[in-house]
Design a protein around this motif. Structure first.
Motif, PDB file in Angstrom:
ATOM      1  N   LEU A  15      39.919 -18.894  17.489  1.00 42.32           N
ATOM      2  CA  LEU A  15      39.292 -18.521  18.758  1.00 42.32           C
ATOM      3  C   LEU A  15      38.632 -19.726  19.412  1.00 42.32           C
ATOM      4  O   LEU A  15      37.898 -20.466  18.741  1.00 42.32           O
ATOM      5  CB  LEU A  15      38.210 -17.459  18.522  1.00 42.32           C
ATOM      6  CG  LEU A  15      38.630 -16.008  18.371  1.00 42.32           C
ATOM      7  CD1 LEU A  15      37.398 -15.150  18.097  1.00 42.32           C
ATOM      8  CD2 LEU A  15      39.336 -15.507  19.616  1.00 42.32           C
ATOM      9  N   TYR A  19      34.942 -17.777  23.515  1.00 46.22           N
ATOM     10  CA  TYR A  19      35.293 -16.382  23.275  1.00 46.22           C
ATOM     11  C   TYR A  19      34.521 -15.803  22.086  1.00 46.22           C
ATOM     12  O   TYR A  19      34.702 -14.638  21.752  1.00 46.22           O
ATOM     13  CB  TYR A  19      36.801 -16.229  23.026  1.00 46.22           C
ATOM     14  CG  TYR A  19      37.617 -16.248  24.293  1.00 46.22           C
ATOM     15  CD1 TYR A  19      37.947 -15.072  24.960  1.00 46.22           C
ATOM     16  CD2 TYR A  19      38.020 -17.460  24.849  1.00 46.22           C
ATOM     17  CE1 TYR A  19      38.680 -15.104  26.136  1.00 46.22           C
ATOM     18  CE2 TYR A  19      38.746 -17.507  26.033  1.00 46.22           C
ATOM     19  CZ  TYR A  19      39.073 -16.323  26.667  1.00 46.22           C
ATOM     20  OH  TYR A  19      39.793 -16.349  27.848  1.00 46.22           O
ATOM     21  N   ILE A  20      33.665 -16.601  21.473  1.00 41.29           N
ATOM     22  CA  ILE A  20      32.915 -16.151  20.299  1.00 41.29           C
ATOM     23  C   ILE A  20      31.561 -15.606  20.735  1.00 41.29           C
ATOM     24  O   ILE A  20      30.742 -16.342  21.307  1.00 41.29           O
ATOM     25  CB  ILE A  20      32.751 -17.300  19.293  1.00 41.29           C
ATOM     26  CG1 ILE A  20      34.126 -17.768  18.800  1.00 41.29           C
ATOM     27  CG2 ILE A  20      31.884 -16.848  18.110  1.00 41.29           C
ATOM     28  CD1 ILE A  20      34.067 -18.971  17.867  1.00 41.29           C
ATOM     29  N   PHE A  21      31.322 -14.337  20.456  1.00 39.87           N
ATOM     30  CA  PHE A  21      30.079 -13.682  20.856  1.00 39.87           C
ATOM     31  C   PHE A  21      28.944 -14.039  19.894  1.00 39.87           C
ATOM     32  O   PHE A  21      29.186 -14.395  18.730  1.00 39.87           O
ATOM     33  CB  PHE A  21      30.275 -12.164  20.880  1.00 39.87           C
ATOM     34  CG  PHE A  21      30.865 -11.652  22.160  1.00 39.87           C
ATOM     35  CD1 PHE A  21      30.082 -10.946  23.065  1.00 39.87           C
ATOM     36  CD2 PHE A  21      32.192 -11.890  22.478  1.00 39.87           C
ATOM     37  CE1 PHE A  21      30.606 -10.491  24.257  1.00 39.87           C
ATOM     38  CE2 PHE A  21      32.731 -11.428  23.665  1.00 39.87           C
ATOM     39  CZ  PHE A  21      31.936 -10.724  24.562  1.00 39.87           C
ATOM     40  N   ARG A  26      28.672  -9.264  17.864  1.00 41.64           N
ATOM     41  CA  ARG A  26      30.029  -9.256  17.316  1.00 41.64           C
ATOM     42  C   ARG A  26      30.328  -7.930  16.610  1.00 41.64           C
ATOM     43  O   ARG A  26      29.430  -7.309  16.042  1.00 41.64           O
ATOM     44  CB  ARG A  26      30.198 -10.380  16.300  1.00 41.64           C
ATOM     45  CG  ARG A  26      30.036 -11.767  16.860  1.00 41.64           C
ATOM     46  CD  ARG A  26      30.059 -12.782  15.726  1.00 41.64           C
ATOM     47  NE  ARG A  26      29.625 -14.094  16.197  1.00 41.64           N
ATOM     48  CZ  ARG A  26      29.325 -15.105  15.394  1.00 41.64           C
ATOM     49  NH1 ARG A  26      29.432 -14.949  14.075  1.00 41.64           N
ATOM     50  NH2 ARG A  26      28.934 -16.261  15.894  1.00 41.64           N
ATOM     51  N   SER A 111      39.213 -11.561  31.530  1.00 40.88           N
ATOM     52  CA  SER A 111      37.819 -11.407  31.123  1.00 40.88           C
ATOM     53  C   SER A 111      37.067 -10.498  32.081  1.00 40.88           C
ATOM     54  O   SER A 111      37.502  -9.383  32.373  1.00 40.88           O
ATOM     55  CB  SER A 111      37.141 -12.775  30.995  1.00 40.88           C
ATOM     56  OG  SER A 111      35.862 -12.649  30.401  1.00 40.88           O
ATOM     57  N   ILE A 120      30.496 -16.530  27.963  1.00 42.11           N
ATOM     58  CA  ILE A 120      31.425 -16.030  26.958  1.00 42.11           C
ATOM     59  C   ILE A 120      32.461 -15.157  27.652  1.00 42.11           C
ATOM     60  O   ILE A 120      32.109 -14.307  28.478  1.00 42.11           O
ATOM     61  CB  ILE A 120      30.692 -15.205  25.881  1.00 42.11           C
ATOM     62  CG1 ILE A 120      29.562 -16.029  25.268  1.00 42.11           C
ATOM     63  CG2 ILE A 120      31.662 -14.750  24.791  1.00 42.11           C
ATOM     64  CD1 ILE A 120      28.655 -15.232  24.377  1.00 42.11           C
ATOM     65  N   PHE A 122      35.749 -12.366  27.667  1.00 42.36           N
ATOM     66  CA  PHE A 122      36.242 -11.198  26.935  1.00 42.36           C
ATOM     67  C   PHE A 122      37.736 -11.393  26.647  1.00 42.36           C
ATOM     68  O   PHE A 122      38.467 -11.935  27.473  1.00 42.36           O
ATOM     69  CB  PHE A 122      36.060  -9.909  27.748  1.00 42.36           C
ATOM     70  CG  PHE A 122      34.735  -9.803  28.456  1.00 42.36           C
ATOM     71  CD1 PHE A 122      33.574 -10.332  27.911  1.00 42.36           C
ATOM     72  CD2 PHE A 122      34.649  -9.157  29.682  1.00 42.36           C
ATOM     73  CE1 PHE A 122      32.362 -10.234  28.572  1.00 42.36           C
ATOM     74  CE2 PHE A 122      33.444  -9.052  30.356  1.00 42.36           C
ATOM     75  CZ  PHE A 122      32.301  -9.597  29.798  1.00 42.36           C
ATOM     76  N   TRP A 123      38.163 -10.881  25.528  1.00 41.30           N
ATOM     77  CA  TRP A 123      39.559 -11.030  25.105  1.00 41.30           C
ATOM     78  C   TRP A 123      40.403  -9.940  25.772  1.00 41.30           C
ATOM     79  O   TRP A 123      40.888  -9.017  25.142  1.00 41.30           O
ATOM     80  CB  TRP A 123      39.648 -10.939  23.576  1.00 41.30           C
ATOM     81  CG  TRP A 123      40.962 -11.367  23.013  1.00 41.30           C
ATOM     82  CD1 TRP A 123      42.038 -10.570  22.725  1.00 41.30           C
ATOM     83  CD2 TRP A 123      41.349 -12.691  22.628  1.00 41.30           C
ATOM     84  NE1 TRP A 123      43.070 -11.307  22.208  1.00 41.30           N
ATOM     85  CE2 TRP A 123      42.671 -12.617  22.127  1.00 41.30           C
ATOM     86  CE3 TRP A 123      40.706 -13.931  22.670  1.00 41.30           C
ATOM     87  CZ2 TRP A 123      43.355 -13.745  21.665  1.00 41.30           C
ATOM     88  CZ3 TRP A 123      41.383 -15.045  22.214  1.00 41.30           C
ATOM     89  CH2 TRP A 123      42.693 -14.949  21.722  1.00 41.30           C
ATOM     90  N   CYS A 199      44.659 -10.751  18.479  1.00 43.93           N
ATOM     91  CA  CYS A 199      43.568 -11.724  18.421  1.00 43.93           C
ATOM     92  C   CYS A 199      43.515 -12.368  17.038  1.00 43.93           C
ATOM     93  O   CYS A 199      43.580 -11.659  16.021  1.00 43.93           O
ATOM     94  CB  CYS A 199      42.260 -11.002  18.712  1.00 43.93           C
ATOM     95  SG  CYS A 199      40.805 -12.067  18.659  1.00 43.93           S
ATOM     96  N   THR A 205      34.910 -11.620  18.434  1.00 43.05           N
ATOM     97  CA  THR A 205      35.013 -11.459  19.886  1.00 43.05           C
ATOM     98  C   THR A 205      35.114  -9.990  20.255  1.00 43.05           C
ATOM     99  O   THR A 205      35.141  -9.105  19.395  1.00 43.05           O
ATOM    100  CB  THR A 205      36.233 -12.234  20.423  1.00 43.05           C
ATOM    101  OG1 THR A 205      36.167 -12.302  21.848  1.00 43.05           O
ATOM    102  CG2 THR A 205      37.545 -11.579  19.996  1.00 43.05           C
TER     103      THR A 205
END
Length: 336
Positions: A15, A19-21, A26, A111, A120, A122-123, A199, A205
């Protein structure tokens, strides 16, 4: 177009950082179990039973699933097939509809609404367009796949009919006057197709973060792939995809109209590493200049809990604060 997750994620092994929350947002590495208590309402049951079951679901959960709803399985299947086909088209064909313009009515983007200013992402990729009245908007819809307009047009009409039917049942359950949910409160219908590619690390994410919907009612067809989760009593509940069932979410407007008797549902979308997930969402909303306020007949104490507002003003504030659903409603509450 390079921003679209479906364009670049096919070869991604990890990732990207954006994109990493944060850890507290998470979904984590454990799988949320599918909840067995989420109401499933059979619309072919007796009228009085259906009214009571829907009202209870709206009060307790803010969401429910409906079966035997009258929308043809063929229409549902054809629509899912054509929207998946859209996202599988070559990038240069999707590029025609790609836009980051916030006021463009028919567009593909990725996103959230403001990709350039998001910390950040969104996927997910999203195709959205208005669909009521159909004749006013269908000419803006994608021309490819060639049957998109015909198939999705039929679907949007059927889902709107179903939404109005359920609003009529809710109206009856709340004791509102006949015709309460007329064109002013239901005149805007937006179709939103979410595409969540496979993903590489779903634990870090989200397809969509925790939020509640700004509209009156949301009707979702989630296909056969798990991913929808609803927040209730401090925990996340997985919503099982039932064959040809629709998931119904109560939006902020209905919570306000009911003076807080009904609740808008907080929910999110997670991703997975095995397969892509595509969902079809219909939002029913008031017209922009419609004044929304608690219905007089539901104010038991004689005191409304929310102040009146124009829907367009509410939606603008919602877009600024939608990651904090409680703050959105709190702003419109009447302080004692």
């Amino acid at each position: 177009m390079a921003n679209l997750v479906s364009t670049w994620s096919k070869t991604a092994q990890t990732l990207p950082e954006n994109y990493i929350f944060p850890a507290d947002q998470r979904p984590g590495s454990f799988e949320i179990p599918l909840c067995q208590n989420i109401p499933v309402i059979d619309l072919s049951a007796s009228h009085s039973k259906t009214v009571q079951e829907i009202l209870h679901a709206c009060q307790e959960f803010g969401f429910f699933q409906v079966i035997n709803h009258g929308v043809s399985k063929d229409i549902i299947d054809d629509t899912m097939e054509v929207v998946k086909e859209f996202f599988n088209m070559p990038d240069e064909e999707k590029e025609i509809y790609y836009s980051i313009d916030p006021i463009k009515r028919c567009k593909v983007y990725t996103s959230g609404y403001d990709y350039a200013n998001e910390d950040i992402h969104f996927w997910r990729d999203n195709l959205r367009h208005p669909c009521h009245p159909l004749d006013e908007w269908v000419h803006l819809w994608p021309e490819k796949p060639t049957n998109y307009r015909d198939v999705v047009g039929k679907y949007s009409l059927e889902v709107r009919k179903l939404s109005l039917r359920m609003l009529e049942l809710i109206r009856e359950g709340l004791g509102l006057e006949p015709g309460y949910f007329g064109e002013e409160l239901t005149g805007d219908q937006l179709l939103s197709i979410n595409h969540y590619p496979r993903c590489p690390n779903p634990s870090l994410t989200l397809g969509l973060p925790k939020h509640a919907d700004a509209d009156i009612m949301t009707v979702l067809f989630q296909g056969s792939v798990n991913g929808l989760q609803v927040f209730k009593d401090g925990q996340w509940l997985g919503v099982e995809p039932l064959p040809h069932a629709f998931v119904v979410n109560i939006g902020h407007q209905l919570q306000i109209i009911s003076n807080g008797k009904l609740r808008s549902a907080e929910h999110r979308a997670v991703t997975n590493s095995r397969e892509a997930r595509t969902t079809i969402v219909s939002f029913i909303s008031p017209c922009p200049d419609t004044i929304v306020e608690p219905a007089k007949s539901v104010i038991d104490t004689g005191v409304p809990r929310f102040r009146p507002f124009k829907f367009k003003d509410f939606f603008k504030f919602y877009e600024e604060k939608k990651r904090d659903p409680e703050a959105v409603l709190e702003f419109y509450k009447i302080k004692p």
